[in-house]
Design a protein around this motif. Structure first.
Motif, PDB file in Angstrom:
ATOM      1  N   LEU A 193      -2.790   6.791   0.411  1.00  0.00           N
ATOM      2  CA  LEU A 193      -2.306   5.413   0.401  1.00  0.00           C
ATOM      3  C   LEU A 193      -0.953   5.277   1.088  1.00  0.00           C
ATOM      4  O   LEU A 193      -0.727   4.355   1.868  1.00  0.00           O
ATOM      5  N   ARG A 215      -1.437   5.709   4.926  1.00  0.00           N
ATOM      6  CA  ARG A 215      -2.053   4.518   5.532  1.00  0.00           C
ATOM      7  C   ARG A 215      -1.094   3.326   5.480  1.00  0.00           C
ATOM      8  O   ARG A 215      -0.974   2.559   6.435  1.00  0.00           O
ATOM      9  N   GLY A 216      -0.437   3.171   4.342  1.00  0.00           N
ATOM     10  CA  GLY A 216       0.492   2.063   4.176  1.00  0.00           C
ATOM     11  C   GLY A 216       1.677   2.154   5.113  1.00  0.00           C
ATOM     12  O   GLY A 216       2.114   1.149   5.687  1.00  0.00           O
ATOM     13  N   TYR A 217       2.181   3.372   5.295  1.00  0.00           N
ATOM     14  CA  TYR A 217       3.307   3.577   6.203  1.00  0.00           C
ATOM     15  C   TYR A 217       2.917   3.222   7.639  1.00  0.00           C
ATOM     16  O   TYR A 217       3.644   2.520   8.346  1.00  0.00           O
ATOM     17  N   TRP A 229       2.460  -0.603   7.969  1.00  0.00           N
ATOM     18  CA  TRP A 229       3.745  -1.315   7.912  1.00  0.00           C
ATOM     19  C   TRP A 229       4.540  -1.070   9.184  1.00  0.00           C
ATOM     20  O   TRP A 229       5.154  -1.978   9.742  1.00  0.00           O
ATOM     21  N   LEU A 257       0.825  -1.206   0.000  1.00  0.00           N
ATOM     22  CA  LEU A 257       0.000   0.000   0.000  1.00  0.00           C
ATOM     23  C   LEU A 257       0.860   1.257   0.000  1.00  0.00           C
ATOM     24  O   LEU A 257       0.603   2.201  -0.760  1.00  0.00           O
ATOM     25  N   MET A 258       1.904   1.275   0.822  1.00  0.00           N
ATOM     26  CA  MET A 258       2.776   2.437   0.880  1.00  0.00           C
ATOM     27  C   MET A 258       3.537   2.628  -0.427  1.00  0.00           C
ATOM     28  O   MET A 258       3.685   3.745  -0.921  1.00  0.00           O
TER      29      MET A 258
END
Length: 198
Positions: free
Chosen positions: A50, A53-55, A58, A3-4
């Motif tokens: 994205l 949120r991905g960061y 993770w 995602l990130m």
């Protein structure tokens, strides 16, 4: 992780169209100026959401640690971020800061990225902030090349000290808010807590 990375590709990809005129110019012509700007903004916003949120996701998984920052780096990072917060608004104000730095926005991005790399040694942080640092360096090189080729003309203006004072005041206020509460609220980490822990 995915995602990130997708968010990074979308966000930095959109912002890299000007670095590669052969890709950006035809797209601008095909869509038209208004549609191009709207598409650019939408893709950038989606990418930003994205990657944020991905960061977070993770980072919450407990990613690999590539290096442990030396003690005291948080204080240097806070100082660099103060500079970044002052330089950022200067990019939009006709002052001496803007005239001296030429591209304050890129200076702010590079300073922000370096400051965060000094205090974050985990894999997602290194990828995220390293990508932004690399992009800002490449964009600056591209601007020099485009200027020499006559494809880019720097804005001409008479610098005013009032603009510099405004940039400093805005930078100090926003910096104070971020250090006090906003960074904790938006990112989930308090810069003051990190500095006091050293």
């Amino acid at each position: 992780m995915v995602l990130m990375l997708v968010g990074l590709v979308l966000f930095l990809g959109a912002h890299s169209l000007k670095i590669v005129p052969s890709a950006g110019a035809p797209l601008r012509q095909a869509l038209g100026e208004t549609a191009y700007k709207i598409s650019y903004s939408i893709v950038s916003l989606i990418g930003l959401i994205l990657l944020a949120r991905g960061y977070s996701a993770w980072w919450a998984e407990g990613p690999p640690i590539l290096y442990v920052p030396p003690a005291g780096m948080s204080h240097l990072a806070l100082l660099l971020m103060l500079l970044a917060f002052i330089v950022l608004p200067a990019a939009y104000l006709p002052g001496h800061i803007r005239k001296t730095l030429k591209h304050p926005m890129l200076v702010a991005v590079k300073t922000w990225a370096v400051a965060h790399l000094l205090v974050n040694g985990d894999l997602p942080s290194v990828i995220l902030f390293g990508a932004f640092l690399a992009w800002a360096v490449l964009d600056r090189i591209s601007l020099k090349k485009r200027e020499r080729a006559g494809l880019y003309t720097p804005p001409v203006f008479t610098p005013r000290w009032q603009a510099d004072v405004t940039a400093v005041v805005i930078g100090l206020v926003v910096y104070g808010l971020f250090v006090w509460k906003l960074h904790l609220w938006l990112i989930g980490v308090s810069p003051l807590a990190m500095a006091s822990a050293v």
